[in-house]
Design a protein around this motif. Structure first.
Motif, PDB file in Angstrom:
ATOM      1  N   PRO A 121      47.987 -17.943  25.260  1.00  0.00           N
ATOM      2  CA  PRO A 121      47.636 -16.593  24.833  1.00  0.00           C
ATOM      3  C   PRO A 121      46.625 -15.866  25.729  1.00  0.00           C
ATOM      4  CG  PRO A 121      47.816 -18.010  22.917  1.00  0.00           C
ATOM      5  CD  PRO A 121      47.938 -18.894  24.125  1.00  0.00           C
ATOM      6  N   GLY A 122      45.706 -16.580  26.372  1.00  0.00           N
ATOM      7  CA  GLY A 122      44.751 -15.918  27.261  1.00  0.00           C
ATOM      8  C   GLY A 122      45.402 -15.553  28.587  1.00  0.00           C
ATOM      9  N   LEU A 123      45.096 -14.391  29.131  1.00  0.00           N
ATOM     10  CA  LEU A 123      45.728 -13.901  30.355  1.00  0.00           C
ATOM     11  C   LEU A 123      45.467 -14.843  31.530  1.00  0.00           C
ATOM     12  CD1 LEU A 123      47.261 -11.587  31.799  1.00  0.00           C
ATOM     13  CD2 LEU A 123      45.035 -10.567  32.283  1.00  0.00           C
ATOM     14  N   ASP A 124      46.543 -15.394  32.080  1.00  0.00           N
ATOM     15  CA  ASP A 124      46.465 -16.271  33.261  1.00  0.00           C
ATOM     16  C   ASP A 124      45.486 -17.436  33.070  1.00  0.00           C
ATOM     17  OD1 ASP A 124      48.300 -14.609  34.604  1.00  0.00           O
ATOM     18  OD2 ASP A 124      46.713 -13.312  35.334  1.00  0.00           O
ATOM     19  N   GLU A 125      45.392 -17.934  31.844  1.00  0.00           N
ATOM     20  CA  GLU A 125      44.431 -18.998  31.541  1.00  0.00           C
ATOM     21  C   GLU A 125      45.085 -20.361  31.334  1.00  0.00           C
ATOM     22  OE1 GLU A 125      42.092 -17.869  28.162  1.00  0.00           O
ATOM     23  OE2 GLU A 125      40.901 -16.425  29.302  1.00  0.00           O
ATOM     24  N   GLY A 126      46.408 -20.425  31.275  1.00  0.00           N
ATOM     25  CA  GLY A 126      47.076 -21.683  30.968  1.00  0.00           C
ATOM     26  C   GLY A 126      46.905 -22.715  32.063  1.00  0.00           C
ATOM     27  N   PRO A 127      47.055 -23.995  31.728  1.00  0.00           N
ATOM     28  CA  PRO A 127      46.887 -25.063  32.708  1.00  0.00           C
ATOM     29  C   PRO A 127      47.821 -24.905  33.900  1.00  0.00           C
ATOM     30  CG  PRO A 127      47.042 -25.963  30.487  1.00  0.00           C
ATOM     31  CD  PRO A 127      47.370 -24.509  30.379  1.00  0.00           C
ATOM     32  N   SER A 128      47.281 -25.174  35.089  1.00  0.00           N
ATOM     33  CA  SER A 128      48.065 -25.074  36.319  1.00  0.00           C
ATOM     34  C   SER A 128      49.035 -26.244  36.427  1.00  0.00           C
ATOM     35  CB  SER A 128      47.151 -25.089  37.541  1.00  0.00           C
ATOM     36  OG  SER A 128      46.357 -23.930  37.566  1.00  0.00           O
ATOM     37  N   ILE A 129      50.202 -25.972  36.998  1.00  0.00           N
ATOM     38  CA  ILE A 129      51.186 -27.008  37.306  1.00  0.00           C
ATOM     39  C   ILE A 129      51.126 -27.325  38.801  1.00  0.00           C
ATOM     40  CG2 ILE A 129      53.645 -27.598  37.300  1.00  0.00           C
ATOM     41  CD1 ILE A 129      53.917 -25.611  34.904  1.00  0.00           C
ATOM     42  N   LEU A 130      51.209 -26.291  39.628  1.00  0.00           N
ATOM     43  CA  LEU A 130      51.137 -26.446  41.080  1.00  0.00           C
ATOM     44  C   LEU A 130      50.417 -25.251  41.694  1.00  0.00           C
ATOM     45  CD1 LEU A 130      54.807 -27.518  42.009  1.00  0.00           C
ATOM     46  CD2 LEU A 130      52.781 -28.990  42.065  1.00  0.00           C
ATOM     47  N   GLN A 131      49.805 -25.478  42.852  1.00  0.00           N
ATOM     48  CA  GLN A 131      49.207 -24.383  43.625  1.00  0.00           C
ATOM     49  C   GLN A 131      49.620 -24.526  45.086  1.00  0.00           C
ATOM     50  OE1 GLN A 131      44.907 -24.595  42.772  1.00  0.00           O
ATOM     51  NE2 GLN A 131      45.167 -22.795  41.467  1.00  0.00           N
ATOM     52  N   ALA A 132      49.666 -23.398  45.778  1.00  0.00           N
ATOM     53  CA  ALA A 132      49.886 -23.394  47.228  1.00  0.00           C
ATOM     54  C   ALA A 132      48.813 -22.507  47.845  1.00  0.00           C
ATOM     55  CB  ALA A 132      51.275 -22.867  47.570  1.00  0.00           C
ATOM     56  N   ARG A 133      48.256 -22.961  48.955  1.00  0.00           N
ATOM     57  CA  ARG A 133      47.155 -22.251  49.609  1.00  0.00           C
ATOM     58  C   ARG A 133      47.620 -21.632  50.915  1.00  0.00           C
ATOM     59  NH1 ARG A 133      42.366 -23.937  47.280  1.00  0.00           N
ATOM     60  NH2 ARG A 133      42.726 -25.501  45.670  1.00  0.00           N
ATOM     61  N   VAL A 134      47.071 -20.457  51.221  1.00  0.00           N
ATOM     62  CA  VAL A 134      47.289 -19.833  52.529  1.00  0.00           C
ATOM     63  C   VAL A 134      45.932 -19.402  53.069  1.00  0.00           C
ATOM     64  CG1 VAL A 134      49.609 -19.002  51.928  1.00  0.00           C
ATOM     65  CG2 VAL A 134      47.654 -17.483  51.661  1.00  0.00           C
ATOM     66  N   PRO A 135      45.745 -19.456  54.397  1.00  0.00           N
ATOM     67  CA  PRO A 135      44.492 -18.972  54.958  1.00  0.00           C
ATOM     68  C   PRO A 135      44.458 -17.447  54.930  1.00  0.00           C
ATOM     69  CG  PRO A 135      45.991 -19.610  56.710  1.00  0.00           C
ATOM     70  CD  PRO A 135      46.661 -19.978  55.410  1.00  0.00           C
ATOM     71  N   VAL A 136      43.272 -16.900  54.755  1.00  0.00           N
ATOM     72  CA  VAL A 136      43.077 -15.465  54.932  1.00  0.00           C
ATOM     73  C   VAL A 136      42.717 -15.262  56.405  1.00  0.00           C
ATOM     74  CG1 VAL A 136      41.747 -13.434  54.263  1.00  0.00           C
ATOM     75  CG2 VAL A 136      42.334 -15.164  52.542  1.00  0.00           C
ATOM     76  N   LEU A 137      43.507 -14.453  57.092  1.00  0.00           N
ATOM     77  CA  LEU A 137      43.347 -14.292  58.539  1.00  0.00           C
ATOM     78  C   LEU A 137      42.542 -13.038  58.872  1.00  0.00           C
ATOM     79  CD1 LEU A 137      47.017 -15.156  59.584  1.00  0.00           C
ATOM     80  CD2 LEU A 137      45.035 -16.695  59.446  1.00  0.00           C
ATOM     81  N   PRO A 138      41.851 -13.044  60.007  1.00  0.00           N
ATOM     82  CA  PRO A 138      41.142 -11.838  60.432  1.00  0.00           C
ATOM     83  C   PRO A 138      42.122 -10.671  60.525  1.00  0.00           C
ATOM     84  CG  PRO A 138      40.563 -13.699  61.839  1.00  0.00           C
ATOM     85  CD  PRO A 138      41.707 -14.145  60.970  1.00  0.00           C
ATOM     86  N   GLY A 139      41.724  -9.528  60.010  1.00  0.00           N
ATOM     87  CA  GLY A 139      42.583  -8.350  60.067  1.00  0.00           C
ATOM     88  C   GLY A 139      43.639  -8.285  58.980  1.00  0.00           C
ATOM     89  N   ASP A 140      43.640  -9.261  58.059  1.00  0.00           N
ATOM     90  CA  ASP A 140      44.616  -9.220  56.968  1.00  0.00           C
ATOM     91  C   ASP A 140      44.466  -7.943  56.150  1.00  0.00           C
ATOM     92  OD1 ASP A 140      46.576 -11.165  56.739  1.00  0.00           O
ATOM     93  OD2 ASP A 140      45.229 -12.648  55.855  1.00  0.00           O
ATOM     94  N   THR A 141      45.595  -7.411  55.719  1.00  0.00           N
ATOM     95  CA  THR A 141      45.636  -6.312  54.748  1.00  0.00           C
ATOM     96  C   THR A 141      46.191  -6.891  53.449  1.00  0.00           C
ATOM     97  OG1 THR A 141      47.918  -5.754  55.302  1.00  0.00           O
ATOM     98  CG2 THR A 141      46.155  -4.663  56.602  1.00  0.00           C
ATOM     99  N   PRO A 142      46.073  -6.160  52.343  1.00  0.00           N
ATOM    100  CA  PRO A 142      46.703  -6.656  51.117  1.00  0.00           C
ATOM    101  C   PRO A 142      48.197  -6.939  51.309  1.00  0.00           C
ATOM    102  CG  PRO A 142      45.200  -4.881  50.578  1.00  0.00           C
ATOM    103  CD  PRO A 142      45.259  -4.946  52.073  1.00  0.00           C
ATOM    104  N   GLU A 143      48.855  -6.122  52.141  1.00  0.00           N
ATOM    105  CA  GLU A 143      50.294  -6.286  52.359  1.00  0.00           C
ATOM    106  C   GLU A 143      50.602  -7.553  53.166  1.00  0.00           C
ATOM    107  OE1 GLU A 143      49.206  -2.479  51.098  1.00  0.00           O
ATOM    108  OE2 GLU A 143      48.574  -3.389  52.989  1.00  0.00           O
ATOM    109  N   SER A 144      49.834  -7.786  54.237  1.00  0.00           N
ATOM    110  CA  SER A 144      50.117  -8.969  55.062  1.00  0.00           C
ATOM    111  C   SER A 144      49.783 -10.253  54.302  1.00  0.00           C
ATOM    112  CB  SER A 144      49.350  -8.910  56.390  1.00  0.00           C
ATOM    113  OG  SER A 144      47.946  -8.955  56.187  1.00  0.00           O
ATOM    114  N   LEU A 145      48.694 -10.208  53.551  1.00  0.00           N
ATOM    115  CA  LEU A 145      48.321 -11.375  52.749  1.00  0.00           C
ATOM    116  C   LEU A 145      49.358 -11.624  51.655  1.00  0.00           C
ATOM    117  CD1 LEU A 145      46.289 -13.609  52.230  1.00  0.00           C
ATOM    118  CD2 LEU A 145      44.916 -11.976  50.904  1.00  0.00           C
ATOM    119  N   SER A 146      49.791 -10.553  51.006  1.00  0.00           N
ATOM    120  CA  SER A 146      50.806 -10.658  49.958  1.00  0.00           C
ATOM    121  C   SER A 146      52.090 -11.278  50.491  1.00  0.00           C
ATOM    122  CB  SER A 146      51.094  -9.268  49.390  1.00  0.00           C
ATOM    123  OG  SER A 146      52.224  -9.302  48.551  1.00  0.00           O
ATOM    124  N   ALA A 147      52.496 -10.878  51.691  1.00  0.00           N
ATOM    125  CA  ALA A 147      53.743 -11.396  52.267  1.00  0.00           C
ATOM    126  C   ALA A 147      53.647 -12.902  52.496  1.00  0.00           C
ATOM    127  CB  ALA A 147      54.060 -10.668  53.571  1.00  0.00           C
TER     128      ALA A 147
END
Length: 195
Positions: free
Chosen positions: A144-170
């Motif tokens: 019931p809590g927004l985005d509060e449920g137990p995690s099943i899996l996660q994937a990580r990406v580095p944040v790169l110099p010059g990233d925009t919301p669009e490039s990071l999102s992609a």
């Protein structure tokens, strides 16, 4: 092998739904998509699903006097498809407690952040504003809590110099398309469950 029946709830283009659909084509995948439901009739993902012979439904919440009536109608559609599990894939509605509890342990979501960081919207903008060096996505059980449920899996990406919301999102979206089918495989095969 009997395969779990899955419904996918979308609001837009359905790219994560398409990734799930691709995964289900493998003979040894433990789930199949039997229906796609959207709260927007123009959602592009409905056309993708229909082109694969999958049942579709669209329900505009604005046509229902209350959220409860909208969610009761959603439940009727989902039950008519005899679904075992629900995958939220860009479904842009906050679901009520009764609906969430009705599907407890059988509904998962993919969120574009490393939860518990950046619950809610605009995750990429917020991550960049905070200057984090790592971002990613999480598949989690819906509670019931927004985005509060137990995690099943996660994937990580580095944040790169010059990233925009669009490039990071992609970059995050690439990981979402890999992660979500794997999480559904774990759920449908009984390797993960909500305690």
């Amino acid at each position: 092998m009997s395969r779990a029946k899955v419904a996918v709830l979308i609001s837009g283009r359905g790219s994560n739904m398409a990734a799930l659909l691709d995964a289900t084509k493998a003979a040894d995948y433990p789930a199949e998509i039997v229906g796609v439901l959207s709260n927007k009739a123009a959602a592009g993902g409905l056309d993708i699903a229909a082109s694969h012979g999958i049942a579709t439904a669209s329900l505009a919440q604005s046509r229902f006097p209350t959220r409860e009536m909208f969610e009761d109608t959603m439940t009727k559609v989902l039950e008519s498809w005899e679904v075992d599990f629900i995958c939220l894939a860009g479904f842009m509605r906050i679901l009520g407690e009764d609906f969430v509890n009705r599907w407890r342990g059988r509904m998962i979501n993919i969120h574009p952040s490393l939860l518990p960081a950046y619950r809610g919207l605009h995750t990429h903008e917020r991550a960049l504003a905070d200057g984090v060096t790592e971002h990613g996505c999480t598949v989690h059980f819906v509670t019931p809590g927004l985005d509060e449920g137990p995690s099943i899996l996660q994937a990580r990406v580095p944040v790169l110099p010059g990233d925009t919301p669009e490039s990071l999102s992609a970059r995050v979206l690439e990981q979402e398309h890999r992660l979500y089918p794997e999480a559904l495989r774990l759920l449908a095969s009984g390797q993960v469950a909500l305690a």
